[in-house]
Design a protein around this motif. Structure first.
Motif, PDB file in Angstrom:
ATOM      1  N   GLN A  34       0.873  -1.176   0.000  1.00  0.00           N
ATOM      2  CA  GLN A  34       0.000   0.000   0.000  1.00  0.00           C
ATOM      3  C   GLN A  34       0.907   1.222   0.000  1.00  0.00           C
ATOM      4  N   ARG A  35       1.336   1.626  -1.206  1.00  0.00           N
ATOM      5  CA  ARG A  35       2.284   2.727  -1.289  1.00  0.00           C
ATOM      6  C   ARG A  35       2.117   3.474  -2.603  1.00  0.00           C
ATOM      7  N   ARG A  36       2.625   4.737  -2.583  1.00  0.00           N
ATOM      8  CA  ARG A  36       2.709   5.524  -3.811  1.00  0.00           C
ATOM      9  C   ARG A  36       4.102   5.350  -4.364  1.00  0.00           C
ATOM     10  N   LEU A  37       4.184   5.034  -5.647  1.00  0.00           N
ATOM     11  CA  LEU A  37       5.496   4.787  -6.244  1.00  0.00           C
ATOM     12  C   LEU A  37       5.430   5.123  -7.729  1.00  0.00           C
ATOM     13  N   LEU A  38       6.288   6.045  -8.178  1.00  0.00           N
ATOM     14  CA  LEU A  38       6.327   6.381  -9.603  1.00  0.00           C
ATOM     15  C   LEU A  38       7.653   5.914 -10.183  1.00  0.00           C
ATOM     16  N   ARG A  39       7.571   4.960 -11.118  1.00  0.00           N
ATOM     17  CA  ARG A  39       8.772   4.447 -11.782  1.00  0.00           C
ATOM     18  C   ARG A  39       9.022   5.161 -13.114  1.00  0.00           C
ATOM     19  N   THR A  40       7.969   5.711 -13.705  1.00  0.00           N
ATOM     20  CA  THR A  40       8.086   6.380 -15.011  1.00  0.00           C
ATOM     21  C   THR A  40       7.284   7.676 -14.939  1.00  0.00           C
ATOM     22  N   ALA A  74      -4.882  -3.970  -8.708  1.00  0.00           N
ATOM     23  CA  ALA A  74      -5.345  -2.987  -7.744  1.00  0.00           C
ATOM     24  C   ALA A  74      -5.693  -3.737  -6.476  1.00  0.00           C
ATOM     25  N   GLY A  75      -5.568  -3.068  -5.352  1.00  0.00           N
ATOM     26  CA  GLY A  75      -5.927  -3.726  -4.096  1.00  0.00           C
ATOM     27  C   GLY A  75      -5.942  -2.720  -2.976  1.00  0.00           C
ATOM     28  N   GLY A  76      -6.888  -2.878  -2.054  1.00  0.00           N
ATOM     29  CA  GLY A  76      -6.979  -1.936  -0.946  1.00  0.00           C
ATOM     30  C   GLY A  76      -7.143  -0.544  -1.481  1.00  0.00           C
ATOM     31  N   GLY A  77      -6.131   0.317  -1.275  1.00  0.00           N
ATOM     32  CA  GLY A  77      -6.205   1.708  -1.703  1.00  0.00           C
ATOM     33  C   GLY A  77      -5.202   2.081  -2.766  1.00  0.00           C
ATOM     34  N   VAL A  78      -4.712   1.119  -3.540  1.00  0.00           N
ATOM     35  CA  VAL A  78      -3.773   1.469  -4.615  1.00  0.00           C
ATOM     36  C   VAL A  78      -4.191   0.846  -5.950  1.00  0.00           C
ATOM     37  N   LEU A  79      -3.781   1.546  -7.030  1.00  0.00           N
ATOM     38  CA  LEU A  79      -3.914   1.044  -8.394  1.00  0.00           C
ATOM     39  C   LEU A  79      -2.504   0.961  -8.952  1.00  0.00           C
ATOM     40  N   VAL A  80      -2.130  -0.194  -9.506  1.00  0.00           N
ATOM     41  CA  VAL A  80      -0.793  -0.354 -10.071  1.00  0.00           C
ATOM     42  C   VAL A  80      -0.930  -0.455 -11.586  1.00  0.00           C
ATOM     43  N   SER A 125       2.509   2.919  -8.885  1.00  0.00           N
ATOM     44  CA  SER A 125       1.473   2.615  -7.901  1.00  0.00           C
ATOM     45  C   SER A 125       0.818   3.915  -7.455  1.00  0.00           C
ATOM     46  N   PHE A 126      -0.485   4.064  -7.744  1.00  0.00           N
ATOM     47  CA  PHE A 126      -1.241   5.284  -7.446  1.00  0.00           C
ATOM     48  C   PHE A 126      -2.056   5.119  -6.173  1.00  0.00           C
ATOM     49  N   ILE A 127      -2.138   6.193  -5.389  1.00  0.00           N
ATOM     50  CA  ILE A 127      -3.072   6.213  -4.260  1.00  0.00           C
ATOM     51  C   ILE A 127      -4.461   6.457  -4.826  1.00  0.00           C
ATOM     52  N   ASP A 128      -5.394   5.578  -4.486  1.00  0.00           N
ATOM     53  CA  ASP A 128      -6.732   5.605  -5.067  1.00  0.00           C
ATOM     54  C   ASP A 128      -7.680   6.396  -4.172  1.00  0.00           C
ATOM     55  N   LEU A 129      -7.987   7.636  -4.569  1.00  0.00           N
ATOM     56  CA  LEU A 129      -8.975   8.426  -3.825  1.00  0.00           C
ATOM     57  C   LEU A 129     -10.260   8.545  -4.647  1.00  0.00           C
ATOM     58  N   ALA A 130     -10.570   7.484  -5.406  1.00  0.00           N
ATOM     59  CA  ALA A 130     -11.757   7.497  -6.260  1.00  0.00           C
ATOM     60  C   ALA A 130     -12.623   6.240  -6.097  1.00  0.00           C
ATOM     61  N   SER A 131     -12.001   5.114  -5.780  1.00  0.00           N
ATOM     62  CA  SER A 131     -12.737   3.846  -5.611  1.00  0.00           C
ATOM     63  C   SER A 131     -13.596   3.510  -6.827  1.00  0.00           C
ATOM     64  N   GLY A 132     -13.107   3.834  -8.039  1.00  0.00           N
ATOM     65  CA  GLY A 132     -13.907   3.536  -9.233  1.00  0.00           C
ATOM     66  C   GLY A 132     -15.266   4.207  -9.169  1.00  0.00           C
TER      67      GLY A 132
END
Ligand code: PLZ
Length: 460
Positions: free
Chosen positions: A18-24, A57-63, A69-76
């Motif tokens: 459960q983390r924010r991570l930008l590789r690109t 995707a899982g919990g509060g992240v979208l990969v 890895s994005f923090i999900d503040l939308a829940s689809g």
């Protein structure tokens, strides 16, 4: 467990950090390649907020497919409230998929459908006898609520609020307020739909109590439609796509009273507000209102498509046998998912989690608002929260600023959505199981987006 927080980590997929991570950069090369394929294959009328393609995707992240890895503040859009790929939901769906995937409830029924209807009868507001029909989407739930209301009352007219959103089918487009993008060029629309003013505290020309705003609405109904022609008044207890507008206290109860006095059914569209999202199982509970019919979808089944109408038994059963249904309505996988999801809402008390999120986010955003002159208001209920953006020093809506803030967040690995009749609202719909640290990090990014690069107040 410490005061003000609860450990919901057992509800998250164990193998997904459960983390924010930008590789690109966003979007990365793989997402850009998919965007090229998309433009040659997917209808241009379907738009996406985030320019990346999801792999997990899982919990509060979208990969995404580039490993970001994005923090999900939308829940689809308020759907995966129990967390994306909730382990309990995934297991229930997998088990059902091996037993049977479909029979059509109208052909050969099964227990899951009945059990979901029992659960919704128990959970929706009011102690009266209830019945439920299951469908596939929010729009279909609203359509069926209107069909049932018309059949039960023998009346035709449907009353909706300004700023309402009810869906994209022909009837629900007619019920939706905003033309672009939902209605423009798609008419003619279904008849006998009448729009009346809502309660929008920030934008009233003069302060209006909820009772006064309700009287303004019911007087339009009486003058322009005639109360005795109205089958139902359909309301979102918190207007969703219209801007997360919380009506003035007393608005919904006064409207409900008028409905009861005039033989008009009150239909609550709880498609976005339902299932613990606002800090109660259903948003009507905040106002002590018991609707005659409730339309539900979104958060009901942990991400599987399911909608429902639950209502007073005598109204629901006024419809002749065979009058309600559909091939996929109450699909077995969706029902299995719904039962697992509902168990999570209740056992983990996710309504309490939504109230904790409200406290955390509102405290934080109100402090930011003091330093961000474009923020006109921080509002919402539970984990359905928003900031309305304007030209500093005025109430003039600033849609470009909302788009800029959302884009800036996405580029830094946080997914937020916009909404509002004027397109100038940034909204937050985090999964209710989101870890505190992840939510705080998402708010850090939102704060920076609001404070850096914002339009300045005009010099006096
Ligand atoms: N009623 C209150 O919020 C769906 C719309 C997304 P469906 N809101 C998200 C979009 O742009 O299509 C919604 C809602 C309320 C009804 C609906 C319709 O639900 O499941 O999208 O049909």
């Amino acid at each position: 467990m410490t005061h003000g927080s609860a450990d919901l980590s057992a509800l998250l997929p164990a193998d997904l950090p459960q983390r924010r991570l930008l590789r690109t950069p966003v979007p990365g090369p793989r997402s850009r390649a998919l965007a090229d394929r998309r433009s040659a294959a997917v209808a241009a009328g379907v738009a996406s907020t985030l320019p990346v393609y999801v792999e997990r995707a899982g919990g509060g992240v979208l990969v995404d497919v580039d490993g970001n890895s994005f923090i999900d503040l939308a829940s689809g859009i308020a759907v995966t409230s129990v967390g994306n790929a909730s382990p309990a939901v995934a297991a229930a769906v997998a088990a059902q998929a091996t037993a049977f995937t479909h029979t059509c409830f109208m052909v050969a029924p099964y227990e899951g459908y009945v059990a979901v209807c029992e659960a919704l009868g128990r959970l929706t507001p009011g102690d009266h006898a209830k019945r439920t029909v299951l469908v596939n989407s929010g729009a279909e739930a609203v359509e069926n609520a209107v069909k049932i209301a018309r059949r039960a009352t023998g009346r035709d007219a449907v009353v909706v609020l300004d700023h309402a959103y009810h869906g994209r089918t022909n009837l629900t487009m007619a019920m939706t307020a905003k033309a672009m993008p939902y209605k423009t060029g798609f008419g003619p629309f279904a008849g006998e739909v009448y729009r009346v003013p809502a309660s929008y505290p920030l934008r009233e020309p003069a302060p209006l109590t909820g009772a006064e705003a309700a009287a303004r609405a019911t007087s339009v109904i009486e003058k322009q439609v005639g109360a005795d022609r109205v089958a139902c008044v359909v309301v979102e207890p918190v207007l969703g796509e219209g801007g997360f507008i919380v009506p003035a206290p007393g608005f919904l109860p006064a409207l409900a009273r008028w409905c009861a006095e005039n033989g008009v059914l009150l239909v609550a569209d709880e498609v976005q507000t339902g299932f613990a999202r606002t800090g109660a199982m259903f948003a009507c509970e905040h106002d002590g209102v018991v609707p005659d019919l409730v339309a539900m979808a979104k958060g009901i089944a942990g991400g599987l498509p399911l909608g429902a109408v639950t209502g007073r038994a005598e109204l629901m059963d006024a419809v002749h046998a065979g009058g309600l249904g559909g091939t996929f309505g109450g699909n077995p996988l969706a029902c299995a998912a719904a039962l697992a999801t509902i168990e999570l809402y209740e056992q983990a008390d996710l309504a309490a989690a939504a109230r904790r999120i409200e406290e955390r986010v509102v405290t934080r955003l109100r402090a930011v608002a003091v330093r961000a002159p474009q923020v006109a208001e921080v509002r919402g209920r539970g984990a359905m929260l928003a900031i309305e953006l304007v030209r500093p020093g005025s109430l003039e809506p600033d849609a470009a600023e909302a788009a800029r803030v959302a884009r800036a967040c996405a580029e830094r690995g946080v997914l937020v959505l916009t909404c509002g009749t004027y397109g100038n609202v940034v909204r937050l719909l985090p999964p209710l199981v989101i870890p505190d640290a992840l939510l705080d990090e998402g708010l850090d990014v939102l704060e920076e987006a609001l404070l850096v690069g914002a339009p300045q107040a005009a010099p006096v």
